[in-house]
Design an enzyme around this catalytic site. Structure first.
Site, PDB file in Angstrom:
ATOM      1  N   GLU A  26      56.146  41.288  56.123  1.00 51.24           N
ATOM      2  CA  GLU A  26      56.833  40.493  57.149  1.00 51.24           C
ATOM      3  C   GLU A  26      56.530  40.969  58.559  1.00 51.24           C
ATOM      4  O   GLU A  26      56.354  40.165  59.477  1.00 51.24           O
ATOM      5  CB  GLU A  26      58.348  40.496  56.912  1.00 51.24           C
ATOM      6  CG  GLU A  26      58.807  39.655  55.736  1.00 51.24           C
ATOM      7  CD  GLU A  26      58.600  40.333  54.403  1.00 51.24           C
ATOM      8  OE1 GLU A  26      58.160  41.498  54.377  1.00 51.24           O
ATOM      9  OE2 GLU A  26      58.882  39.705  53.365  1.00 51.24           O
ATOM     10  N   PHE A  29      63.091  34.861  52.999  1.00 48.09           N
ATOM     11  CA  PHE A  29      64.555  34.910  53.092  1.00 48.09           C
ATOM     12  C   PHE A  29      64.898  35.596  54.408  1.00 48.09           C
ATOM     13  O   PHE A  29      64.309  36.637  54.735  1.00 48.09           O
ATOM     14  CB  PHE A  29      65.161  35.696  51.924  1.00 48.09           C
ATOM     15  CG  PHE A  29      65.170  34.940  50.620  1.00 48.09           C
ATOM     16  CD1 PHE A  29      66.305  34.256  50.199  1.00 48.09           C
ATOM     17  CD2 PHE A  29      64.036  34.895  49.828  1.00 48.09           C
ATOM     18  CE1 PHE A  29      66.312  33.551  48.995  1.00 48.09           C
ATOM     19  CE2 PHE A  29      64.036  34.193  48.627  1.00 48.09           C
ATOM     20  CZ  PHE A  29      65.174  33.513  48.207  1.00 48.09           C
ATOM     21  N   ALA A  30      65.858  35.040  55.130  1.00 48.98           N
ATOM     22  CA  ALA A  30      66.162  35.543  56.473  1.00 48.98           C
ATOM     23  C   ALA A  30      66.501  37.033  56.462  1.00 48.98           C
ATOM     24  O   ALA A  30      66.257  37.728  57.446  1.00 48.98           O
ATOM     25  CB  ALA A  30      67.314  34.754  57.082  1.00 48.98           C
ATOM     26  N   ASP A  31      67.029  37.525  55.350  1.00 54.10           N
ATOM     27  CA  ASP A  31      67.332  38.963  55.250  1.00 54.10           C
ATOM     28  C   ASP A  31      66.092  39.797  55.592  1.00 54.10           C
ATOM     29  O   ASP A  31      66.177  40.867  56.185  1.00 54.10           O
ATOM     30  CB  ASP A  31      67.765  39.312  53.821  1.00 54.10           C
ATOM     31  CG  ASP A  31      68.845  38.386  53.295  1.00 54.10           C
ATOM     32  OD1 ASP A  31      69.950  38.858  53.032  1.00 54.10           O
ATOM     33  OD2 ASP A  31      68.574  37.173  53.172  1.00 54.10           O
ATOM     34  N   PHE A  32      64.913  39.282  55.185  1.00 53.72           N
ATOM     35  CA  PHE A  32      63.680  40.064  55.350  1.00 53.72           C
ATOM     36  C   PHE A  32      63.199  40.114  56.797  1.00 53.72           C
ATOM     37  O   PHE A  32      62.259  40.853  57.116  1.00 53.72           O
ATOM     38  CB  PHE A  32      62.547  39.496  54.474  1.00 53.72           C
ATOM     39  CG  PHE A  32      62.906  39.226  53.042  1.00 53.72           C
ATOM     40  CD1 PHE A  32      64.010  39.809  52.439  1.00 53.72           C
ATOM     41  CD2 PHE A  32      62.123  38.364  52.285  1.00 53.72           C
ATOM     42  CE1 PHE A  32      64.339  39.534  51.122  1.00 53.72           C
ATOM     43  CE2 PHE A  32      62.443  38.091  50.965  1.00 53.72           C
ATOM     44  CZ  PHE A  32      63.551  38.672  50.377  1.00 53.72           C
ATOM     45  N   HIS A  44      69.589  38.484  49.698  1.00 57.33           N
ATOM     46  CA  HIS A  44      68.943  37.176  49.817  1.00 57.33           C
ATOM     47  C   HIS A  44      69.900  36.101  50.324  1.00 57.33           C
ATOM     48  O   HIS A  44      69.681  34.915  50.104  1.00 57.33           O
ATOM     49  CB  HIS A  44      68.374  36.726  48.465  1.00 57.33           C
ATOM     50  CG  HIS A  44      67.173  37.488  48.011  1.00 57.33           C
ATOM     51  ND1 HIS A  44      67.171  38.851  47.814  1.00 57.33           N
ATOM     52  CD2 HIS A  44      65.914  37.074  47.715  1.00 57.33           C
ATOM     53  CE1 HIS A  44      65.969  39.236  47.404  1.00 57.33           C
ATOM     54  NE2 HIS A  44      65.178  38.189  47.346  1.00 57.33           N
TER      55      HIS A  44
END
Lengths: 313, 328
Positions: free
Chosen positions: B58, B81-84, B127
């Site tokens: 990322e 996934f926005a978490d990443f 996630h």
């Protein structure tokens, strides 16, 4: 993958008799950078500079050697120790010093300072390893044009994961990326042996990235050695890691050298400055004096300028 | 009827068709997979090298996007996934955002980082996050979020026109919902879009009891609450949905509401809602009758099991209860 080329002809500091004389233009540039850096340290001591600065004393020959291998359309990404990279790319010492001093005529209005300069296809930034993914993106945009992206990093930079993410993509996507590693054996105060397991060559090989190690300290010789490899980066559109075995003759930034006298002496023994002074006294003394006086004039002129102005976005 | 994921997909197709400078990068974005949520389906087949499935990197993907942008192209980066996006924090904050200003003149970095965000899908703690709050107040960085009211093509054009990096959040619960059309939400509510803000109202109600401000992913839960509040509690609400989360655009009509409530799915503490309230309090101080109500997800990780997840994230019943209590 390591490229094998014939051993250089004049590589060791003691191999003086085999040292070819540098071309006058190269000597002028080397000495301009040397006196520029020495002047910064002097200005710091005099309280004329704020913040911090990282000089490239002893490593000047690397960007000077590369300067003629790079074209106007190539994009150079530099790091915290970037004054030499810049001056070898653009003959604009007034603008650079104004940037470092926050004076009128600064390249970036004094916002970036020593470590953050963006000027005509030259960009430096101050976070280790951050530039390699960016350089890969620039190289992706340049792919097929014959131009390349050139990123200077140090041996310490190899601690950053971004380096490996970028090398992987650069090789996967075959982008024209020249990674120049100035391996000076020390990351700020930590010797390479205490912060890097293995070798740069093996790390490049892990990604099938071409690697070449340069031990020569001679500008002309390095150029001859690297010219076909740099041409290959352009023509075949592929990344190349060129690792220079070099020595940092000065401190990391200002007065923060914690190396032993022996270690400092070893670095100094590899410095091109004393060797050229000894071997080629005639052109050296004259050019040395001229460049020193030029930088003194630049410093006096820039110091007298009014502060830079910035229109904040 | 067009689902939000299809609408986004069409917008990306149109964008890449009309602007050959646009590149798209992300993990598993190429055909036949077409992205984890199928938003990039068909793009690699149609646009070849301009669409690249990337390694799991990322940080470098964001950096490569910034490099393309620096070199005169435009880049859309998908974070699966926005978490990443935490892995790309350095590239976004220290490079892309700072570079627009730190060289003393405006340096265009047309980069859009798409972040599928939000929970209520049972994906568990890594996630399901809504990490918008971590990027608020970064100089040079703008935050947008997809809504079921806004045309995605116009939002992409708007983000690129800024010439600065943008995070574009797409709440995953929206993907399967339909885009609203023709100014009609349902039998009760009508909507209009003016610039960055969508406004949902009851016909004929000029002075609502409460104005609710939400980000795109919270729209349906807010609408459910508004319906119950109207039918069972006799409380008339209107809804404001800004597509730009930061800097916050002018939110219309709040002076005429008896109360203001900001609802979000980010976890408590240092929230987007607190930033909205900070902007609104001075403006509304003379007309406010009580403090702005802030609702956010609990100060908690987001559990995987649906019954536990529901408790942590903001649901419509909680919105209703909070507004009833504030107005009582």
């Amino acid at each position: 993958m390591t490229v094998t080329v014939p051993a250089p002809t004049g590589t060791t500091p003691s191999g003086a008799r085999r040292t070819p004389p540098p071309e006058p233009e190269d000597l002028e540039l080397l000495l301009l950078i040397r006196h520029f850096e020495l002047t910064l340290l002097r200005l710091f001591e005099a309280g004329e500079l704020s913040g911090t600065t990282h000089t490239c004393l002893g490593q000047e020959y690397i960007p000077v050697a590369l300067s003629r291998l790079l074209g106007d359309d190539d994009f150079v990404l530099s790091n915290h120790r970037g004054h030499g990279h810049f001056l070898a790319r653009h003959a604009e010492p007034y603008g650079l010093l104004a940037e470092i001093m926050g004076r009128e005529g600064a390249l970036c209005a004094g916002v970036g300072g020593s470590q953050h300069v963006y000027h005509r296809h030259f960009l430096s930034t101050g976070v280790q390893g951050e530039s390699l993914p960016v350089a890969t993106g620039v190289a992706l945009a340049l792919k097929g044009t014959g131009a390349l992206a050139c990123a200077y990093i140090g041996d310490g930079t190899w601690g950053e994961g971004a380096v490996y993410e970028a090398l992987n993509m650069a090789q996967l996507w075959r982008v024209p990326l020249l990674v120049v590693v100035e391996h000076n054996g020390i990351a700020q105060s930590t010797p390479t042996a205490a912060q890097m397991s293995g070798r740069v060559a093996a790390r490049a090989a892990a990604f099938d990235v071409l690697h070449h190690r340069v031990t020569s300290l001679e500008v002309g010789e390095i150029r001859t050695e690297l010219a076909p490899l740099v041409a290959m980066v352009r023509q075949d559109s592929r990344p190349l890691v060129v690792e220079f075995a070099t020595h940092r003759a000065g401190p990391h930034s200002k007065g923060d050298d914690t190396r032993s006298p022996e270690e400092i002496a070893l670095a100094a023994a590899h410095d091109w400055y004393d060797r050229y002074a000894r071997l080629f006294p005639e052109p050296f003394a004259r050019i040395d004096r001229e460049r020193r006086e030029l930088v003194e004039r630049i410093a006096a002129e820039v110091t007298a300028r009014p502060p830079s102005a910035w229109e904040r976005p | 009827m067009t689902r939000v994921s299809e609408h986004l997909n069409h917008a990306l197709h149109d964008l890449m068709e009309t602007d050959p400078d646009v590149h798209l990068l992300g993990e598993d974005v190429s055909d036949p997979y077409g992205g984890a949520f199928k938003v990039t389906r068909g793009l690699s087949t149609r646009f070849g090298d301009r669409v690249r499935s990337t390694p799991l990197s990322e940080g470098a993907i964001a950096g490569v996007g910034a490099g393309l942008a620096l070199a005169g192209r435009k880049a859309i980066v998908e974070i699966m996934f926005a978490d990443f996006v935490a892995l790309a924090f350095d590239q976004i904050v220290n490079f892309a955002a700072k570079s627009t200003a730190m060289y003393g003149r405006p340096v265009p970095i047309p980069l859009v980082v798409r972040c599928p965000s939000g929970g209520n899908r049972g994906y568990g703690p890594t996630h399901s996050q809504s990490p918008q709050k971590h990027f608020i107040g970064v100089p040079g960085l703008s935050l947008f979020e997809m809504t079921p009211f806004h045309d995605a093509g116009e939002l992409f054009a708007r983000m690129f026109a800024l010439g600065r990096p943008c995070l574009f959040f797409e709440d995953k619960v929206l993907y399967t919902r339909r885009m609203y059309e023709g100014g009609v939400v349902d039998d009760l509510f009508r909507y209009e879009v003016a610039g960055d803000v969508a406004r949902v109202r009851l016909d004929g109600v000029a002075e609502p009891d409460c104005a609710i401000v939400v980000h795109g992913g919270m729209v349906h839960r807010a609408l459910d609450a508004m319906r119950v509040l109207l039918l069972e509690d006799d409380i008339a609400c209107e809804l404001l949905v800004p597509a730009r989360l930061h800097p916050l655009p002018e939110l219309p009509g709040l002076e005429r509401a008896r109360h203001v409530c900001v609802v979000e799915d980010g976890s408590e503490g240092g929230t987007w809602g607190a930033e909205v309230a900070r902007v609104l309090h001075p403006r509304l101080w003379s007309s406010l009758r009580r403090p702005i109500t802030l609702l956010s997800a609990a100060d908690s990780v987001i559990p995987a099991a649906p019954h536990l997840e529901r408790e942590v994230l903001v649901q419509s019943a909680r919105i209703r209860d909070a507004i009833v209590e504030a107005l009582s």
